[in-house]
Design a protein around this motif. Structure first.
Motif, PDB file in Angstrom:
ATOM      1  N   THR A  12       0.832  -0.983  -0.046  1.00 23.43           N
ATOM      2  CA  THR A  12       0.021   0.018  -0.026  1.00 23.43           C
ATOM      3  C   THR A  12       0.811   1.248   0.054  1.00 23.43           C
ATOM      4  O   THR A  12       0.226   2.385  -0.321  1.00 23.43           O
ATOM      5  CB  THR A  12      -0.917   0.004   1.200  1.00 23.43           C
ATOM      6  OG1 THR A  12      -0.118  -0.158   2.330  1.00 23.43           O
ATOM      7  CG2 THR A  12      -1.886  -1.106   1.270  1.00 23.43           C
ATOM      8  N   ILE A  13       2.075   1.173   0.192  1.00 21.61           N
ATOM      9  CA  ILE A  13       2.985   2.179   0.267  1.00 21.61           C
ATOM     10  C   ILE A  13       3.732   2.305  -1.036  1.00 21.61           C
ATOM     11  O   ILE A  13       4.268   1.089  -1.549  1.00 21.61           O
ATOM     12  CB  ILE A  13       3.942   2.139   1.548  1.00 21.61           C
ATOM     13  CG1 ILE A  13       3.157   2.123   2.579  1.00 21.61           C
ATOM     14  CG2 ILE A  13       4.816   3.299   1.453  1.00 21.61           C
ATOM     15  CD1 ILE A  13       4.070   1.729   4.042  1.00 21.61           C
ATOM     16  N   SER A  14       4.307   3.413  -1.638  1.00 21.88           N
ATOM     17  CA  SER A  14       5.052   3.174  -2.820  1.00 21.88           C
ATOM     18  C   SER A  14       6.517   2.491  -2.489  1.00 21.88           C
ATOM     19  O   SER A  14       7.133   2.673  -1.409  1.00 21.88           O
ATOM     20  CB  SER A  14       5.198   4.992  -3.283  1.00 21.88           C
ATOM     21  OG  SER A  14       6.009   5.437  -2.490  1.00 21.88           O
ATOM     22  N   SER A  17       9.221   4.322  -0.365  1.00 25.28           N
ATOM     23  CA  SER A  17       8.838   4.587   1.065  1.00 25.28           C
ATOM     24  C   SER A  17       9.700   3.593   2.004  1.00 25.28           C
ATOM     25  O   SER A  17       9.387   2.386   2.051  1.00 25.28           O
ATOM     26  CB  SER A  17       7.470   4.603   1.420  1.00 25.28           C
ATOM     27  OG  SER A  17       6.686   5.684   0.692  1.00 25.28           O
ATOM     28  N   ARG A  99       3.486   6.996  10.926  1.00 22.55           N
ATOM     29  CA  ARG A  99       2.955   7.249   9.608  1.00 22.55           C
ATOM     30  C   ARG A  99       2.778   6.173   8.782  1.00 22.55           C
ATOM     31  O   ARG A  99       1.981   6.167   7.940  1.00 22.55           O
ATOM     32  CB  ARG A  99       3.607   8.435   8.983  1.00 22.55           C
ATOM     33  CG  ARG A  99       3.367  10.057   9.870  1.00 22.55           C
ATOM     34  CD  ARG A  99       4.092  11.292   9.272  1.00 22.55           C
ATOM     35  NE  ARG A  99       5.345  11.073   9.003  1.00 22.55           N
ATOM     36  CZ  ARG A  99       6.431  11.504   9.778  1.00 22.55           C
ATOM     37  NH1 ARG A  99       5.889  12.156  10.893  1.00 22.55           N
ATOM     38  NH2 ARG A  99       7.734  11.654   9.646  1.00 22.55           N
ATOM     39  N   LEU A 100       3.778   5.438   8.688  1.00 23.13           N
ATOM     40  CA  LEU A 100       3.796   4.318   7.708  1.00 23.13           C
ATOM     41  C   LEU A 100       2.785   3.363   8.184  1.00 23.13           C
ATOM     42  O   LEU A 100       2.064   2.750   7.540  1.00 23.13           O
ATOM     43  CB  LEU A 100       5.193   3.653   7.859  1.00 23.13           C
ATOM     44  CG  LEU A 100       6.539   4.118   7.236  1.00 23.13           C
ATOM     45  CD1 LEU A 100       7.578   3.666   7.530  1.00 23.13           C
ATOM     46  CD2 LEU A 100       6.003   4.185   5.594  1.00 23.13           C
ATOM     47  N   ARG A 101       2.471   3.103   9.364  1.00 26.85           N
ATOM     48  CA  ARG A 101       1.400   2.336   9.961  1.00 26.85           C
ATOM     49  C   ARG A 101       0.032   2.815   9.447  1.00 26.85           C
ATOM     50  O   ARG A 101      -0.782   2.120   9.336  1.00 26.85           O
ATOM     51  CB  ARG A 101       1.552   2.196  11.496  1.00 26.85           C
ATOM     52  CG  ARG A 101       2.508   1.054  11.863  1.00 26.85           C
ATOM     53  CD  ARG A 101       2.710   1.165  13.375  1.00 26.85           C
ATOM     54  NE  ARG A 101       3.288  -0.141  13.793  1.00 26.85           N
ATOM     55  CZ  ARG A 101       3.945  -0.089  15.256  1.00 26.85           C
ATOM     56  NH1 ARG A 101       3.753   1.062  15.911  1.00 26.85           N
ATOM     57  NH2 ARG A 101       4.616  -1.167  15.552  1.00 26.85           N
ATOM     58  N   GLU A 102       0.025   4.029   9.591  1.00 26.13           N
ATOM     59  CA  GLU A 102      -1.393   4.593   9.186  1.00 26.13           C
ATOM     60  C   GLU A 102      -1.654   4.535   7.756  1.00 26.13           C
ATOM     61  O   GLU A 102      -2.660   4.494   7.357  1.00 26.13           O
ATOM     62  CB  GLU A 102      -1.377   6.182   9.359  1.00 26.13           C
ATOM     63  CG  GLU A 102      -2.520   6.921   9.124  1.00 26.13           C
ATOM     64  CD  GLU A 102      -2.361   8.395   9.536  1.00 26.13           C
ATOM     65  OE1 GLU A 102      -3.120   9.125   9.009  1.00 26.13           O
ATOM     66  OE2 GLU A 102      -1.264   8.875  10.061  1.00 26.13           O
ATOM     67  N   ALA A 103      -0.446   4.727   6.848  1.00 20.07           N
ATOM     68  CA  ALA A 103      -0.470   4.491   5.469  1.00 20.07           C
ATOM     69  C   ALA A 103      -0.961   2.994   5.023  1.00 20.07           C
ATOM     70  O   ALA A 103      -1.461   2.704   4.082  1.00 20.07           O
ATOM     71  CB  ALA A 103       0.740   4.838   4.638  1.00 20.07           C
ATOM     72  N   ALA A 104      -0.312   1.904   5.796  1.00 18.17           N
ATOM     73  CA  ALA A 104      -0.905   0.697   5.550  1.00 18.17           C
ATOM     74  C   ALA A 104      -2.332   0.442   5.829  1.00 18.17           C
ATOM     75  O   ALA A 104      -2.650  -0.715   5.516  1.00 18.17           O
ATOM     76  CB  ALA A 104       0.219  -0.207   6.413  1.00 18.17           C
ATOM     77  N   ALA A 105      -3.090   1.220   6.535  1.00 22.94           N
ATOM     78  CA  ALA A 105      -4.389   0.999   6.554  1.00 22.94           C
ATOM     79  C   ALA A 105      -4.723  -0.017   7.534  1.00 22.94           C
ATOM     80  O   ALA A 105      -5.615  -0.711   7.296  1.00 22.94           O
ATOM     81  CB  ALA A 105      -5.167   0.859   5.204  1.00 22.94           C
TER      82      ALA A 105
END
Length: 681
Positions: A12-14, A17, A99-105
């Motif tokens: 889910t992250i580019s 990242s 922030r990475l955890r948040e981006a991982a939904a």
């Protein structure tokens, strides 16, 4: 300088990242320098005055010591791994991770450790624990998936799997380990999630035959190696089958080259090194890292030796999570975290959970694409090419009511008893000096009981047998064939009764453990039809309905269902004084009815040997001078070469022979499966 790089990535992250962390030494201090994917450069911060290279080495040794004893991390040690976790993930670095955890939904984030230094590779980073949490280790985290990254010029891509995940097992020196692994994977094999390719063991696991097999089809998705690993002049090596009585060790680099040349563009994605210290780094590289560079996208290996039953427990949970039919992808990092979590839960937080580690070539832990997969159960054993038809003698026996007498050959060959033998040998050696290494276990146990004490012997037995889920796969298949009546086991673990309860929940099951004393105070447990709970009966049942109920006699004691322990028959005196006629062992109300069933039904004898004096005593005490009923069959280990002895009745009650079949466990399992499939058809 110590250098530790950590990449955090998820689909889910580019791909750009990531978070890179350098842990570098400045004098006696370890400092953390970080660089983010968007050029974030948080300030350098020290790990702390107490976290030095020497303290990391000492901390690793203490975690390893806890694992060797099968214990959880003691409070002081737990505080240290929590402190190291907090020292790594703090300040701006912790903010980037959030922030990475948040981006991982809500999904887990891959934590990729790039370990360049030997001291850093040998450290169990998977044991770091989030401060304030007792079991939020990296190794079992639901939000972080730790792997050890490998630099490689080889490309990475997931493998589309349309059916079963094929597994090639290799066990050069321990063929029994393959039966245990196969039994551990029985559910996945039966469902068609995993395909068991013809394994390599014995002479087929020597260097020339091994390399020849690595040039041929079918190619596996997974290679599972069970054996020994080591270092030779700094190079990782694996032990193969002996050549002309000499040890044979294969450089892992040669194996990696051969795998790359033969199957480099094929389906192989994962190698599991079920070997002592397969991930232990040497001056050049660990076996796992070498294989991950060129041979496979991922390698699971062990930092330290673990008990066989722990390795099997880990394999069962790992493969089940990796290959289950309900999912669309095979995530190796997620599966190993689930396996570690299973070990921690089932073994009361044992640090053995931190020994298995994962080396990953790329930044994606998804090895297998299951989106177009269709899982089908494997074809009936009876239709498999090359499978011999079931013996008509065995088929005839199974078509009628019969009694099973189950021996203890699997215990004799299992790591459980070897562990007990090694413990008794070691303590006797300390107590008395030199002890002959080849003593039979009953003799060794007798010496131990006389010199150190029976209570201490009981303690050693419970410490070994009380912490295992050992279950020969053949026992489950035998249990499915059993019906109402009387069956006998001399296993010291309640395997037969547990397997019967699992296979026949509709039958009421009694377990009777006769007293080894003359008081006839047998222990009786019952599991009512349709229930799961075992209850101990305070009074002897007025009658047993052996036409509708199952009775299991446990003649060597040990562990009853629900983990009830009683002193087992294990010493020479135990066998001499404890094995007597059923009439002298059981209450009067039970002895006659049980002996009646045994005298009127044919007997299936499995796991016994006429070359064992305690097995001969057992048969004489069960049947006296009365011959076994016509139609009885003995299934024999081909290695003992005693078929003629059984068929001529030498050493048997009544000196009357029985039909005898030489069969390996695998062959017998195939016969039983084929006969069961035929009855359903």
């Amino acid at each position: 300088m110590f250098s530790l790089r950590v990449h955090l990535w998820r689909e889910t992250i580019s791909a750009g990242s990531w978070l890179e962390i350098d842990v570098e030494r400045s004098g006696a201090e370890l400092r953390v320098r970080a660089l983010g994917s968007r050029h974030e450069q948080p300030g350098v911060h020290p790990l702390g005055a107490e976290l030095t290279p020497d303290s990391l080495h000492a901390l690793a040794g203490r975690v390893k010591a806890a694992a060797e004893k099968g214990r959880r991390l003691e409070p002081q040690l737990a505080q240290q791994v929590q402190a190291l976790h907090g020292a790594l993930f703090q300040g701006d670095i912790q903010g980037v991770l959030a922030r990475l955890r948040e981006a991982a939904a809500g999904g887990p984030v891959l934590l990729r450790l790039m370990l360049q230094e030997t001291d850093l590779q040998s450290f169990p980073w998977e044991a770091l624990c989030e401060p304030g949490k007792d079991f939020e280790f990296l190794g079992n985290s639901a939000s972080l998936l730790p792997v050890r990254g490998v630099r490689s010029p080889e490309p990475w891509q997931p493998r589309e799997v349309l059916g079963a995940v094929s597994l090639l097992a290799i066990a050069p020196l321990h063929p029994h380990a393959l039966s245990q692994l196969q039994g551990t994977l029985h559910e996945s094999l039966s469902s068609g999630e995993i395909e068991w390719l013809e394994p390599l063991t014995g002479s087929r696991a020597r260097r020339a035959p091994l390399f020849e097999r690595l040039r041929r089809q079918p190619e596996p998705h997974i290679i599972h190696f069970t054996g020994h690993a080591g270092l030779h002049e700094g190079w990782p090596v694996l032990r193969l089958a002996d050549e002309e009585g000499e040890e044979s060790w294969l450089p892992v680099e040669l194996l990696a080259q051969q795998l790359h040349r033969s199957w480099g563009r094929g389906p192989l994605r994962l190698i599991v090194l079920d070997a002592c210290e397969g991930a232990s780094p040497g001056p050049l590289a660990s076996a796992a890292e070498l294989l991950a560079r060129t041979a496979a996208d991922a390698v699971v290996a062990y930092l330290w030796p673990v008990r066989m039953d722990v390795a099997l427990r880990c394999s069962r949970a790992f493969y089940r999570a990796l290959t289950r039919a309900a999912q669309q992808e095979g995530d190796v990092a997620l599966s190993l975290n689930e396996a570690r979590r299973s070990v921690l839960a089932e073994l009361e937080g044992s640090a053995e959970a931190f020994s298995p580690v994962l080396y990953l070539r790329g930044r994606d832990p998804v090895l297998f694409d299951f989106k177009a997969r269709r899982v089908l159960p494997p074809p009936s054993v009876a239709t498999r090419q090359g499978t011999s038809p079931p013996s008509p003698v065995l088929a005839q026996l199974l078509e009628q009511p019969f009694s099973l007498v189950l021996g203890d050959r699997w215990e004799e060959e299992s790591p459980i008893l070897r562990d007990l033998r090694n413990r008794l040998q070691g303590e006797l050696t300390q107590k008395t000096g030199d002890v002959p290494p080849e003593l039979p276990l009953s003799t060794l146990a007798e010496h131990f009981a006389l010199r150190i004490g029976h209570d201490e012997l009981d303690y050693e037995f419970q410490d070994v047998f009380g912490q295992t889920d050992f279950m020969p796969p053949l026992v489950r298949l035998l249990a499915r064939q059993l019906g109402a009546g009387v069956h006998i086991t001399i296993l010291r673990l309640p395997l037969l009764e547990q397997a019967i309860a699992e296979a026949h929940p509709e039958l009421t099951l009694y377990v009777i453990q006769p007293s080894s004393r003359a008081d006839r105070h047998a222990v009786i447990m019952r599991r009512q039809a349709g229930e799961r709970r075992w209850e101990r009966l305070r009074e002897v049942p007025a009658a047993l309905d052996t036409e509708r109920e199952v009775v299991v006699l446990r003649l060597c004691s040990g562990y009853l269902p629900a983990h009830h322990f009683s002193r087992p028959l294990i010493t020479e005196d135990d066998y001499l004084l404890g094995i007597r006629s059923l009439a002298s062992l059981l209450p009067f109300e039970l002895a006659d009815s049980i002996q009646s069933v045994l005298s009127l039904r044919p007997i299936l004898l499995v796991g016994l040997s006429q070359l064992s004096w305690c097995h001969r005593m057992l048969l004489y005490q069960l049947f006296g001078r009365r011959a076994l009923m016509r139609g009885s069959v003995a299934i024999l280990d081909p290695r003992t070469r005693e078929k003629e002895v059984w068929e001529e009745g030498r050493g048997l009650p009544g000196e009357t022979g029985v039909r005898a079949l030489d069969s390996t466990d695998d062959e017998l399992m195939e016969w039983l499966e084929a006969l069961a499939a035929g009855r359903k058809g």
